[in-house]
Design an enzyme around this catalytic site. Structure first.
Site, PDB file in Angstrom:
ATOM      1  N   HIS A   1     -11.864  -5.990  -0.346  1.00 17.89           N
ATOM      2  CA  HIS A   1     -11.281  -4.851  -1.068  1.00 17.89           C
ATOM      3  C   HIS A   1     -12.178  -4.694  -2.293  1.00 17.89           C
ATOM      4  CE1 HIS A   1      -7.726  -2.492  -2.797  1.00 17.89           C
ATOM      5  NE2 HIS A   1      -8.670  -2.455  -3.725  1.00 17.89           N
TER       6      HIS A   1
ATOM      7  N   ASP B   1      -5.038   0.930   7.267  1.00 12.85           N
ATOM      8  CA  ASP B   1      -4.504   0.260   6.070  1.00 12.85           C
ATOM      9  C   ASP B   1      -2.986   0.472   6.000  1.00 12.85           C
ATOM     10  OD1 ASP B   1      -4.126  -1.170   3.792  1.00 12.85           O
ATOM     11  OD2 ASP B   1      -5.276   0.134   2.468  1.00 12.85           O
TER      12      ASP B   1
ATOM     13  N   PRO C   1       1.245   0.388  -4.288  1.00 16.24           N
ATOM     14  CA  PRO C   1       0.339   1.279  -3.567  1.00 16.24           C
ATOM     15  C   PRO C   1       0.316   0.957  -2.074  1.00 16.24           C
ATOM     16  CG  PRO C   1      -0.899  -0.253  -4.991  1.00 16.24           C
ATOM     17  CD  PRO C   1       0.539  -0.653  -5.049  1.00 16.24           C
ATOM     18  N   GLY C   2       0.151   1.985  -1.262  1.00 19.55           N
ATOM     19  CA  GLY C   2       0.079   1.781   0.181  1.00 19.55           C
ATOM     20  C   GLY C   2       1.056   2.667   0.913  1.00 19.55           C
TER      21      GLY C   2
HETATM   22 ZN   LIG Z   1      -4.891  -3.118   2.721  1.00 18.23          ZN
END
Ligand SMILES: [Zn+2]
Length: 447
Positions: free
Chosen positions: A181, A310, A329-330
């Site tokens: 990342h 993701d 986040p996500g």
């Molecule tokens: Zn991820």
């Protein structure tokens, strides 16, 4: 000869061509691909009604959660979402609770997953505290290692270049790729502190802290650190053109480097925040329209190696807060990635060859998933059947994932997965899960 299953009346994707043929399956493997009269007798015959059979798609960037994060997703709900979305193999990220970072945490994850999964699952691990554990992780079957440069996860001190180089050399010896990342922790942390002191807590503050520059700086650092080790490094979710350019230049210098893009970075831009707000917050965040265009250019020119979701499910309440820094986040992506990408095929932005290369062939090659990624005798009978003409509307309330929201809610898509076979077993049929948990297999990388 009598085989377990024969798939009839299908179009089969073989080596960049599409043939009218059938597929014979025996013991979870492809036994024969051929014209109908030449196929063996089978206990079960399934008519694919002219639909297109693709190699089972592989999503290399998935957070299946479970254990102490089971309220967000479980091995069962996550792999059901995968199968519903036409994905037959997922690679699970290590930022779990507990973190996947040594032999015992990896084994425990494999043990829990085994009876619950509907698709094949391979596991990433973070680097351990004790260096000796690296070999044990590889022996246990970790598919790859993951380093989060934005925040320490696992035993590795991410601010220490020498430690990172040492880990990269160990991974190289063991044969595991290392995924990153790529966002510079110090740069983001400094900006974030400053913004917080100024009382800036909104989406634009998050975008300012998690800037393209923080990603570019991090990619530059990874390339410099990986140069000497000759380890395969994989950059997750590239979000801007300049980072992609650095990766492409490194490839030209024959560095072993690959990268992935996500559907949200390809299809959403920062303009969409005004409508969707923090629901669509991801890390890295989606960028400007211009950056989005550069990513598409990277897709068409072969600079992007993989499309991965993701898939990062959270409870809905974790997606909203008065302070953006407290938002998780996500977004979930397992059930939207393939329909969204097939829609781009129908729009002429992507070819079927691209899609298979980006979502099956390259993932299998880069992550060393033997016997997967193409339809071939002796390979796993992991098959994604799609109807390119079928239209639908993305409706997150119908997701199998526990995360029942999506920035793509309401989008009209053309091209849907209609059947998913995992190890020869029909797991999803017309959007419904029709198999019992446990049909998926744990992928252990050969040591
Ligand atoms: Zn991820």
């Amino acid at each position: 000869m009598l085989v377990d299953t024969v798939l009839l009346n299908c179009k089969v994707y073989l080596d960049k061509e599409i043939f009218e043929a059938g597929i014979a399956i025996e013991n979870g493997k492809i036994a024969k691909i051929g014209k109908q009269p030449n196929l063996p007798e089978a206990s079960e015959k399934i008519d694919l009604k002219g639909c297109l059979a693709l190699p089972g798609l592989i999503d290399v960037h998935v957070h299946l959660r479970d254990q102490e994060l089971a309220y967000k997703e479980t091995f069962y709900t996550g792999t059901a979402a995968a199968a519903a979305g036409g994905i037959t193999t997922v690679l699970d990220m290590p930022n779990n609770k507990p973190t996947t970072m040594d032999e015992s945490t990896l084994q425990e994850r494999m043990r829990i997953a085994e009876s619950q999964i509907l698709t094949n699952v391979g596991f990433y691990s973070a680097f351990p505290e004790e260096k000796a554990q690296i070999t044990q992780l590889a022996e246990t079957g970790a598919v790859a290692f993951k380093i989060f440069l934005v925040k320490r996860i696992g035993g590795l001190n991410i601010d220490d270049d020498y430690e990172i180089i040492e880990m990269l050399i160990s991974a190289k010896k063991l044969g595991n790729p290392v995924a990153f990342h790529a966002e510079d922790r110090k740069e983001i942390e400094e900006k974030r502190q400053k913004l917080m002191l100024e009382g800036k807590n909104d989406i634009s503050a998050f975008l300012e802290a998690h800037s393209p520059e923080a990603e570019i700086k991090s990619v530059r650092r990874i390339i410099a650190l990986a140069k000497s080790s000759d380890t395969h490094v994989h950059i997750c979710h590239v979000s801007c053109g300049e980072a992609l350019k650095l990766i492409s230049e490194a490839k030209k210098r024959r560095m072993k480097i690959s990268c992935e893009a996500t559907p949200h970075h390809l299809l959403l831009s920062s303009n969409d925040f005004s409508e969707k707000g923090s629901l669509m917050l991801t890390d890295p965040p989606v960028r400007s329209k211009e950056e989005q265009q550069l990513l598409w250019k990277g897709v068409s020119e072969g600079e992007i190696d993989i499309i991965a979701s993701d898939h990062a499910p959270h409870a809905l309440e974790e997606k909203f807060s008065d302070e953006i820094w407290k938002v998780s986040p996500g977004v979930p992506g397992l059930e939207t990635t393939l329909p969204l990408m097939l829609t781009q095929v129908n729009r002429g932005l992507l070819s079927i060859d691209d899609l298979v290369r980006l979502m099956a062939e390259n993932p299998a090659k880069i992550f060393g998933l033997d016997g997967k990624g193409i339809l071939k005798n002796g390979f796993s009978a992991d098959i994604t059947v799609v109807d390119l003409n079928r239209e639908g509307i993305i409706d997150s309330s119908k997701f199998y994932s526990k995360a029942k929201y999506s920035p793509f809610d309401g989008w009209v898509v053309k091209g849907l997965p209609v059947k998913t076979f995992v190890n020869g077993v029909l797991v999803m049929d017309e959007g419904e899960i029709v198999a019992k948990p446990g049909v998926g297999m744990i992928i252990r990388r050969k040591f």
